[in-house]
Write an enzyme that holds these catalytic residues in place. Structure first.
Site, PDB file in Angstrom:
ATOM      1  N   LYS A 108       0.841  -1.200   0.000  1.00  5.02           N
ATOM      2  CA  LYS A 108       0.000   0.000   0.000  1.00  5.02           C
ATOM      3  C   LYS A 108       0.880   1.257   0.000  1.00  5.02           C
ATOM      4  CE  LYS A 108      -3.392   2.406   2.806  1.00  5.02           C
ATOM      5  NZ  LYS A 108      -4.315   2.408   3.930  1.00  5.02           N
ATOM      6  N   GLU A 168      10.341  -4.915   4.511  1.00  3.38           N
ATOM      7  CA  GLU A 168      10.354  -6.329   4.107  1.00  3.38           C
ATOM      8  C   GLU A 168      10.071  -6.470   2.614  1.00  3.38           C
ATOM      9  OE1 GLU A 168       8.796  -5.030   6.676  1.00  3.38           O
ATOM     10  OE2 GLU A 168       8.934  -6.313   8.447  1.00  3.38           O
ATOM     11  N   GLY A 215      -4.892  -1.698   4.906  1.00  4.96           N
ATOM     12  CA  GLY A 215      -4.146  -2.855   4.403  1.00  4.96           C
ATOM     13  C   GLY A 215      -4.868  -4.166   4.671  1.00  4.96           C
ATOM     14  N   ARG A 216      -5.390  -4.337   5.881  1.00  5.25           N
ATOM     15  CA  ARG A 216      -6.033  -5.613   6.247  1.00  5.25           C
ATOM     16  C   ARG A 216      -7.439  -5.746   5.655  1.00  5.25           C
ATOM     17  NH1 ARG A 216      -4.905  -2.193  10.227  1.00  5.25           N
ATOM     18  NH2 ARG A 216      -6.524  -1.351  11.596  1.00  5.25           N
ATOM     19  N   GLU A 243      -5.101  -6.387  14.634  1.00 10.23           N
ATOM     20  CA  GLU A 243      -4.547  -5.081  14.257  1.00 10.23           C
ATOM     21  C   GLU A 243      -5.663  -4.032  14.344  1.00 10.23           C
ATOM     22  OE1 GLU A 243      -2.683  -3.958  10.252  1.00 10.23           O
ATOM     23  OE2 GLU A 243      -0.922  -4.608  11.338  1.00 10.23           O
ATOM     24  N   HIS A 260      -6.598 -32.961  17.509  1.00 14.56           N
ATOM     25  CA  HIS A 260      -5.517 -33.808  18.018  1.00 14.56           C
ATOM     26  C   HIS A 260      -4.391 -32.976  18.590  1.00 14.56           C
ATOM     27  CE1 HIS A 260      -7.325 -37.480  16.426  1.00 14.56           C
ATOM     28  NE2 HIS A 260      -7.794 -36.671  15.484  1.00 14.56           N
ATOM     29  N   LYS A 297       9.213  -1.044  14.214  1.00 16.05           N
ATOM     30  CA  LYS A 297       9.813  -0.776  12.899  1.00 16.05           C
ATOM     31  C   LYS A 297      10.938   0.249  13.035  1.00 16.05           C
ATOM     32  CE  LYS A 297       5.595  -1.016  10.080  1.00 16.05           C
ATOM     33  NZ  LYS A 297       4.719  -0.239   9.223  1.00 16.05           N
TER      34      LYS A 297
HETATM   35  O1  F6P Z   1       3.021  -2.614   9.717  1.00 16.18           O
HETATM   36  C1  F6P Z   1       1.695  -2.971   9.594  1.00 16.18           C
HETATM   37  C2  F6P Z   1       1.215  -2.696   8.213  1.00 16.18           C
HETATM   38  O2  F6P Z   1       1.146  -1.333   8.004  1.00 16.18           O
HETATM   39  C3  F6P Z   1      -0.122  -3.364   7.941  1.00 16.18           C
HETATM   40  O3  F6P Z   1      -1.186  -2.632   8.394  1.00 16.18           O
HETATM   41  C4  F6P Z   1      -0.045  -3.524   6.462  1.00 16.18           C
HETATM   42  O4  F6P Z   1      -1.008  -4.428   5.994  1.00 16.18           O
HETATM   43  C5  F6P Z   1       1.364  -4.002   6.305  1.00 16.18           C
HETATM   44  O5  F6P Z   1       2.098  -3.242   7.239  1.00 16.18           O
HETATM   45  C6  F6P Z   1       1.969  -3.855   4.942  1.00 16.18           C
HETATM   46  O6  F6P Z   1       1.944  -2.529   4.518  1.00 16.18           O
HETATM   47  P1  F6P Z   1       2.128  -2.127   3.022  1.00 16.18           P
HETATM   48  O7  F6P Z   1       1.031  -2.744   2.235  1.00 16.18           O
HETATM   49  O8  F6P Z   1       2.107  -0.637   2.991  1.00 16.18           O
HETATM   50  O9  F6P Z   1       3.468  -2.673   2.559  1.00 16.18           O
END
Ligand code: F6P
Length: 557
Positions: free
Chosen positions: A208, A214, A280-281, A366, A397, A521
């Site tokens: 987003k 990452e 995002g979620r 979240e 199980h 972060k």
């Molecule tokens: O760090 C949490 C977050 O902001 C989530 O809310 C989001 O889904 C995820 O990181 C990834 O963010 P992006 O889509 O901006 O890479």
């Protein structure tokens, strides 16, 4: 923005407390006394058949929960969300994931802009691209069609697409597979590309913000891998021009930050946008769902969106007494705030839904893991239970022991479909039927238990009688659907989105920000130089961190 109502000051809250104090849970007795209990407490929402009857509720409790919804102004907040008011207060944003699934002939004007037209323009672009990949018209640098799509994203840019892709494997086009890289642990990307042919691989970089450490790190590593492999095998020449062409054919992006996509080297023509009013979620139904659209095709994706929309309409318009997301959200309030339940299990009896609990963890935790309300004041109650789960029967199980006989109350949602993708037999036995027998048995065992008299009547050795007693009265909700279609998967997601919303409104919190992820972060970036050997940076850390990093520096090879 109005100050949230403190739910604990409402009349309904006191009523609920009184009802809780007087309640003696007795699911056996309640079913015996009311032969219509199952019928009265079973509701249909779109294709979902939802049985609430094995919950610790009665008419008075439901009525008081509905009064609570009224007294905190839930209907007004719901309308504010659907109409695009900026209910995400701390980020000053509208919350319009429901607009992502509005049909093309709907209109929703927010800040002078018809968001439905915007949504459908992106959808059209996404679907045209998906068709090209599926038909083989979209070709890699050597002219071969794409056979593997690798989605690089994390959080909402990963959990939604991977969960839905896995859920809808039976609907995917033969010869096309998707993989998902999310973790910055380099093992993730390394393993996921190890056996791939770069000439038939398409990477989707989904972020987003397009700033997530990452995702950008993984995307750079994937780009390096792609270019190195293509040059090494002679698929492309060792020139900047050839590299640029390869990136254009093997990398696309999904983001709200199209300028940053261009900085990364991806042609904005190959980028699919969305908007800051999609959390995002809550984004799998936006362009973030591109890998799903490629796998199952535009028609399947339209069906998926229609499923969401059906539940949205129900949530917005259905009477409170039979409004399923509303009732389920209020039930969660009942257990968290009046029974002090700390967690909530979600147990899909459908192997294809194996990532659903992980997906729900981001959606719910979240969203509702907050200690302050939307006006910045402290919350007045517990919030945000822990969601967890694994598919049945595997969980049976492993951890069901604790749900059946442990000391904690763990409300659980059981999810199953009537028609499996693979109706196979073991000899004469319908294996899916056997699977569902477990689904039905577990909620019955949890509700009705086994009394000490029943255990004794089996001739059990007195020394182990108590160990074999099941207390019962462990609340469950059963959710069934005809089959795990794209629409049903959309319906399930929308159901839980709205349950999460209901809880957030009762607690008075902003379910749409996520400031709690920021500190870690920031610190990771501050600690990174120490990890790379900068003594000054190491000296600035706390003693425990210094000691751990020093151990790491001495120990690593
Ligand atoms: O760090 C949490 C977050 O902001 C989530 O809310 C989001 O889904 C995820 O990181 C990834 O963010 P992006 O889509 O901006 O890479």
């Amino acid at each position: 923005m109005k100050t949230p109502v403190d739910p604990t000051t409402t009349e309904a809250w006191s009523d609920l407390q009184t009802l809780k104090n007087a309640l003696v849970p007795d699911l056996r007795g309640w079913f015996e006394a009311d032969p219509h209990r199952a019928e009265e407490l079973t509701f249909d929402v779109a294709d979902l058949h939802v049985d609430l009857s094995k919950n610790l509720i009665n008419e008075d409790i439901i009525a008081a929960l509905l009064r609570l919804a009224d007294q905190v102004g839930l209907a007004e907040r719901r309308e504010a969300m659907f109409s695009g008011e900026r209910i995400n207060v701390t980020e000053n944003r509208s919350v319009l994931h429901t607009a992502l699934r509005l049909p093309a002939d709907a209109t929703l004007v927010v800040d002078g802009q018809d968001v439905v037209a915007d949504v459908h323009a992106v959808q059209d672009k996404m679907f045209a691209f998906a068709d090209k990949v599926r038909s083989g018209e979209w070709k890699g640098v050597t002219g071969k069609p794409i056979s593997t799509v690798v989605n690089i994203g994390i959080g909402g840019s990963d959990l939604g697409p991977v969960m839905v892709y896995e859920a809808l494997i039976p609907y995917k086009q033969d010869g096309l597979t998707c993989r998902f890289v999310s973790n910055i642990d380099p093992s993730d990307v390394t393993e996921k590309v190890a056996d791939l042919d770069p000439t038939t691989t398409l990477f989707i970089v989904a972020s987003k913000t397009f700033t997530t450490l990452e995702t950008l790190t993984n995307a750079r590593m994937a780009r390096e891998w792609l270019l190195a492999k293509l040059v090494e095998t002679g698929a492309i020449e060792d020139t900047d021009e050839a590299r640029k062409d390869a990136i254009a054919k093997h990398f696309v992006a999904v983001s709200t930050a199209l300028d940053k996509v261009a900085d990364f080297g991806i042609d904005p023509v190959n980028a699919f946008g969305f908007w800051d009013w999609v959390g995002g979620r809550y984004s799998v139904d936006s362009a973030v769902g591109l890998p799903v659209a490629i796998a199952i095709g535009p028609d399947g994706f339209r069906d998926f969106l229609a499923g969401f929309h059906a539940v949205d309409t129900h949530f917005r318009t259905q009477d409170p007494e039979s409004n399923v997301p509303l009732l389920m959200g209020l039930l969660n309030i009942w257990y968290v705030n009046f029974f002090h339940a700390h967690s909530h299990a979600v147990l899909p009896y459908a192997q294809y839904l194996h990532r659903f609990p992980a997906y729900l963890q981001q959606l719910t935790m979240e969203s509702n893991g907050k200690s302050v309300r939307w006006d910045g004041s402290p919350v007045t109650t517990d919030t945000g239970e822990i969601f967890w789960g694994e598919p049945g029967t595997n969980g049976q199980h492993a951890f069901y022991q604790l749900i059946h006989q442990g000391t904690r109350l763990i409300p659980a949602d059981f999810i199953a479909v009537a028609n499996p993708a693979h109706p196979v037999k073991d000899g004469d036995t319908d294996v899916h039927g056997l699977f569902l027998a477990n689904f039905f048995a577990q909620t019955a065992a949890l509700a009705f238990g086994k009394t000490i008299e029943e255990v004794r009547a089996e001739g059990t050795d007195e020394a182990i009688v108590t160990a074999r007693v099941f207390p019962g009265n462990r609340p469950t909700t059963s959710i069934m659907a005809q089959a795990l279609t794209p629409s049903v998967v959309g319906q399930l997601i929308a159901l839980y989105e709205h349950i999460t919303f209901v809880q957030g409104i009762v607690w008075g919190i902003d379910s749409f920000d996520q400031w709690g992820v920021e500190l870690g972060k920031k610190l990771a970036l501050e600690i990174a130089p120490a990890v790379f050997g900068d003594a000054e940076a190491l000296a600035k850390q706390d003693p425990s961190t210094q000691s751990l990093v020093s151990w790491y520096l001495e120990t690593r090879g």
